[in-house]
Design a protein around this motif. Structure first.
Motif, mmCIF file in Angstrom:
data_model
loop_
_atom_site.group_PDB
_atom_site.id
_atom_site.type_symbol
_atom_site.label_atom_id
_atom_site.label_comp_id
_atom_site.label_asym_id
_atom_site.label_seq_id
_atom_site.Cartn_x
_atom_site.Cartn_y
_atom_site.Cartn_z
ATOM 1 N N TRP A 138 0.819 -1.204 0.000
ATOM 2 C CA TRP A 138 0.000 0.000 0.000
ATOM 3 C C TRP A 138 0.855 1.256 0.000
ATOM 4 O O TRP A 138 0.359 2.339 -0.248
ATOM 5 N N TRP A 171 3.520 3.444 5.536
ATOM 6 C CA TRP A 171 2.489 3.603 6.553
ATOM 7 C C TRP A 171 2.608 4.981 7.188
ATOM 8 O O TRP A 171 3.696 5.440 7.500
ATOM 9 N N SER A 172 1.461 5.660 7.385
ATOM 10 C CA SER A 172 1.485 6.987 7.998
ATOM 11 C C SER A 172 0.862 6.993 9.384
ATOM 12 O O SER A 172 1.433 7.549 10.309
ATOM 13 N N TYR A 200 -1.650 5.288 4.353
ATOM 14 C CA TYR A 200 -0.376 5.070 3.664
ATOM 15 C C TYR A 200 -0.128 6.229 2.714
ATOM 16 O O TYR A 200 -1.064 6.801 2.162
#
Length: 134
Positions: free
Chosen positions: A5, A8-9, A18
């Protein structure tokens, strides 16, 4: 995490966020529902509302941080059959301009320092935005 994806955030109410390192769509984000569902209508009312709220919260944070002219939101799933939403800030300077972004527009990676600075600012803003989990 799901590396396919993107980077990652953050974890939101019922979705993981993401970021894509695509400079043609600055801070192109994807929100991926934590549980496996394919369609929005498969969600119970509470989870559906939380997912839409997550999308709205990310859109607002991107808008407040980056000041785009528009935030595009797309739910498709014909390539990846898992409920997810593309959140794309749009700018007057976008390539190919203020027109629709075509799938063949290409990908170019943002310089590491620019991406890191944006990521740090967005993570700081998003960290105070956690909600009850679905």
């Amino acid at each position: 995490m799901r590396p396919q994806w993107g980077l990652w955030s953050a974890r939101y109410g019922c979705a993981d966020g993401y970021w894509q390192k695509n400079k043609y769509i600055k801070v192109y984000s994807i929100l991926v529902l934590a549980e496996h569902k394919i369609e929005l209508f498969e969600l119970d009312r509470e989870t559906r509302h939380q997912f839409i709220n997550d999308i709205s919260d990310v859109s607002r944070i991107l808008n407040d941080t980056l000041s785009p002219i528009k935030i595009n939101v797309e739910m498709q799933g014909n390539v990846v059959p898992h409920l997810h939403c593309h959140v794309k800030p749009r700018f007057e300077t976008d390539t190919p301009g203020h027109a629709r972004i075509f799938q063949g527009a290409g990908t170019a990676i943002l310089p590491a320092a620019e991406f890191s600075a944006m990521r740090d600012e967005l993570r700081e803003r998003m960290s105070g935005n956690s909600k009850a989990r679905c």
